[in-house]
Design an enzyme around this catalytic site. Structure first.
Site, PDB file in Angstrom:
ATOM      1  N   CYS A 170      15.672  39.499  32.848  1.00 48.03           N
ATOM      2  CA  CYS A 170      16.608  38.776  31.988  1.00 48.03           C
ATOM      3  C   CYS A 170      18.052  39.128  32.330  1.00 48.03           C
ATOM      4  O   CYS A 170      18.862  38.259  32.650  1.00 48.03           O
ATOM      5  CB  CYS A 170      16.317  39.100  30.528  1.00 48.03           C
ATOM      6  SG  CYS A 170      17.530  38.416  29.367  1.00 48.03           S
ATOM      7  N   CYS A 266      13.935  41.843  23.448  1.00 47.07           N
ATOM      8  CA  CYS A 266      14.299  41.209  22.185  1.00 47.07           C
ATOM      9  C   CYS A 266      13.292  40.168  21.734  1.00 47.07           C
ATOM     10  O   CYS A 266      13.091  39.976  20.528  1.00 47.07           O
ATOM     11  CB  CYS A 266      15.686  40.590  22.306  1.00 47.07           C
ATOM     12  SG  CYS A 266      15.833  39.367  23.635  1.00 47.07           S
TER      13      CYS A 266
END
Length: 417
Positions: A170, A266
């Site tokens: 990411c 997350c």
């Protein structure tokens, strides 16, 4: 001329805006609940307008997909997470700044989505920080794109018996790619983020380096970032520690000053990765736990629940402690053995070297210490010969190579011996 629409809902309330846009200017607006009329404003100017939370959220949802701004000397696009680090990065980037927040996919079944750096609450907090400082803020809804680029490979990696690290994929790839594209659309000369990392020059090129605060250093998570992007990136917090950042935010009166840390991975929304994988289709099929000789020692309820180096959860009675050595996805088997059998001194990775080096410090997991090693390039990456054994080396994890403080290589581990 084009018509754009945005809406937002929360707790049974709903707001919507409808705009008519000619190039980069709003020529008609139906947008109740805003602090001022946005008719006649540029998209950049409209992105700084406040008002009722739902109305501003609806405006942001309308502006995000079409946002553009003319180039401006010195303008900085600042990645805003809603936390204290990005808030201070914004302070350092004033006065010609524009904030941007990526709204990413979160598991709706997770127990604690509010602490995620990409939750709806964090988006609102980031926007409020920007507006309080008179800065435009843009939200990019990348939920499905993020799910395809980061979450799906994470799930597939575990299904193959790997232990992937979604944060390096990411941060070093997906996130900065989207942020760079936004900076160009926003007419910004550079991009600033609140990461604790630095940029240094080596052999006439820019490379990533560790942050000055070893407790907050994020260079491992950013190591996949292409060095060619660094010319337009800045890390304003790279030379300081977290307490200095919080103190700076408090002096500026920012609400983010005492906000808790956001969670890692997350999209798990505060849940255990095993529970998450179960909801994503990895079913808990019964299988064998076997020793190094192939003899069955016990049973498990899903090979993907186990990773090399793991000891807890095996529920085995043995004369000595046993650890997971690896998994065999095709056979739904977990292989265990003594700690000595975990030792690895050779590691292969798919990736690239950023500098011409022969000796490095190899960091093979985010929380693990670096190990001195000899490195040589391979057709698709590099091979490492470690000076001392590493334990719990897992395929799919990131191998980040350092020469002193400088990141000189990055790859995903494919094999170890």
């Amino acid at each position: 001329m084009r018509e754009i629409f945005g809406d937002s809902s929360r707790n049974g309330d709903w707001a919507a805006v409808r705009l008519l846009v000619d190039r980069e200017r709003i020529v008609e607006a139906d947008a109740p609940g805003l602090a001022r009329d946005v008719k006649g404003l540029t998209l950049l100017e409209a992105a700084a307008v406040g008002g009722e939370t739902l109305a501003v959220d609806a405006l942001a949802n309308a502006l995000g997909p079409v946002f553009r701004a003319a180039s401006s000397p010195g303008r900085v696009a600042v990645a805003m997470s809603g936390g204290v680090d990005s808030a201070v990065a914004l302070l350092r980037s004033l006065p010609n700044a524009v904030g941007v927040t990526l709204r990413l996919w979160l598991d709706p079944a997770g127990p604690d989505s509010e602490r995620a750096c990409c939750s709806p609450e964090s988006v609102i907090a980031a926007r409020e920080t920007c507006h309080r400082l008179g800065v435009p803020h843009v939200t990019l809804d990348l939920r499905e794109k993020f799910r395809r680029a980061v979450v799906t490979p994470f799930v597939r990696g575990y299904a193959r018996g790997q232990t992937p690290n979604p944060c390096t994929r990411c941060n070093g790839g997906f996130r900065f790619g989207e942020l760079h594209a936004f900076a160009r659309r926003a007419g910004a000369e550079r991009l600033a983020t609140g990461h604790y990392a630095r940029i240094v020059e080596r052999d006439n090129r820019l490379l990533l380096a560790r942050g000055a605060d070893p407790k907050k250093d994020q260079s491992y998570m950013l190591a996949a970032l292409d060095p060619r992007r660094l010319e337009r990136i800045s890390f304003p917090l790279g030379e300081q520690d977290k307490e200095a950042t919080r103190a700076e935010a408090e002096r500026a009166g920012l609400a983010a000053a005492r906000k808790p840390e956001s969670q890692e991975a997350c999209f798990l929304a505060g849940d255990d990765y095993r529970a998450f994988l179960g909801r994503q289709g990895l079913e808990p099929h019964d299988g064998a736990i076997v020793g190094e000789d192939g003899s069955e020692l016990g049973r498990h309820d899903g090979f993907w629940r186990f990773t090399p180096g793991q000891r807890r959860g095996l529920r085995l009675a043995a004369a000595e402690p046993l650890y997971v050595l690896g998994t065999r996805a095709s056979a739904n088997a977990v292989v265990v053995g003594p700690r000595a059998s975990l030792a690895r001194t050779e590691v292969s990775a798919r990736g690239r070297l950023y500098a011409d080096v022969e000796r490095v410090e190899a960091k093979l997991r985010y929380r693990s210490p670096g190990i001195p090693a000899r490195v040589e390039p391979s057709p698709r990456g590099f091979r490492l010969e470690l000076d001392e054994p590493a334990y719990g080396v897992a395929a799919g994890q990131a191998a980040v190579l350092y020469d002193g403080e400088t990141v000189v290589g990055y790859g995903l581990i494919t094999a170890s011996h």
